[in-house]
Scaffold this motif. Structure first.
Motif, PDB file in Angstrom:
ATOM      1  N   ASP A 261      -2.906  -1.610  -5.414  1.00  7.57           N
ATOM      2  CA  ASP A 261      -3.994  -1.804  -4.697  1.00  7.57           C
ATOM      3  C   ASP A 261      -3.973  -3.110  -4.015  1.00  7.57           C
ATOM      4  O   ASP A 261      -3.899  -4.166  -4.915  1.00  7.57           O
TER       5      ASP A 261
ATOM      6  N   ARG B 212      -5.504  -5.940  -0.979  1.00  8.27           N
ATOM      7  CA  ARG B 212      -6.336  -6.426  -0.172  1.00  8.27           C
ATOM      8  C   ARG B 212      -5.996  -7.716   0.754  1.00  8.27           C
ATOM      9  O   ARG B 212      -5.341  -8.453   0.146  1.00  8.27           O
TER      10      ARG B 212
ATOM     11  N   ARG C 152       0.821  -0.980  -0.088  1.00 10.04           N
ATOM     12  CA  ARG C 152       0.015   0.063   0.018  1.00 10.04           C
ATOM     13  C   ARG C 152       0.983   1.279   0.082  1.00 10.04           C
ATOM     14  O   ARG C 152       0.650   2.232  -0.663  1.00 10.04           O
TER      15      ARG C 152
END
Length: 113
Positions: free
Chosen positions: A99, A101, A94
């Motif tokens: 991007d 997750r 990050r």
């Protein structure tokens, strides 16, 4: 769609088309082989067996971003069951604009058999 999975044991449960690396060295080779291509999804497990982790893979991504030429990755999914490992990988990626997750325990990947 180009999907890379870096995991020593698991595979995708839906048998989706993916290139799989079982070690960090194989993962780095996959990244380098697809350097100029769009990588739609990159799935990372933290622990890759023995003392191997996906950290060397993340360092390649980090170095590329530091040099102003990040890899073209749509989404990085960190699916590891190692909470400190997940936090380290997610935080680093990050910080460099990827991007990413955290999806520990994701049903998308599981042990074959």
């Amino acid at each position: 769609m180009l999907t890379l999975l870096i995991d020593d044991l698991r595979s995708f449960t839906d048998d989706r088309a993916a290139l799989i690396a079982r070690t960090s060295a194989e993962g780095i080779a996959l990244l380098e082989r697809h350097r100029g291509a769009r990588i739609d999804e990159l799935w990372l497990d933290h622990d890759l067996g023995g003392t191997d982790t996906s950290w060397p893979v993340v360092e390649v991504l980090e170095r590329a971003a530091f040099e102003g030429a990040p890899f073209d990755v749509g989404v990085v999914y960190v699916h590891s069951a190692n909470p400190p490992g997940v936090a380290r990988l997610v935080g680093t990626l990050r910080r460099w604009g990827y991007d990413v997750r955290a999806v520990p325990g994701s049903p998308a990947v599981w042990y074959p058999g």
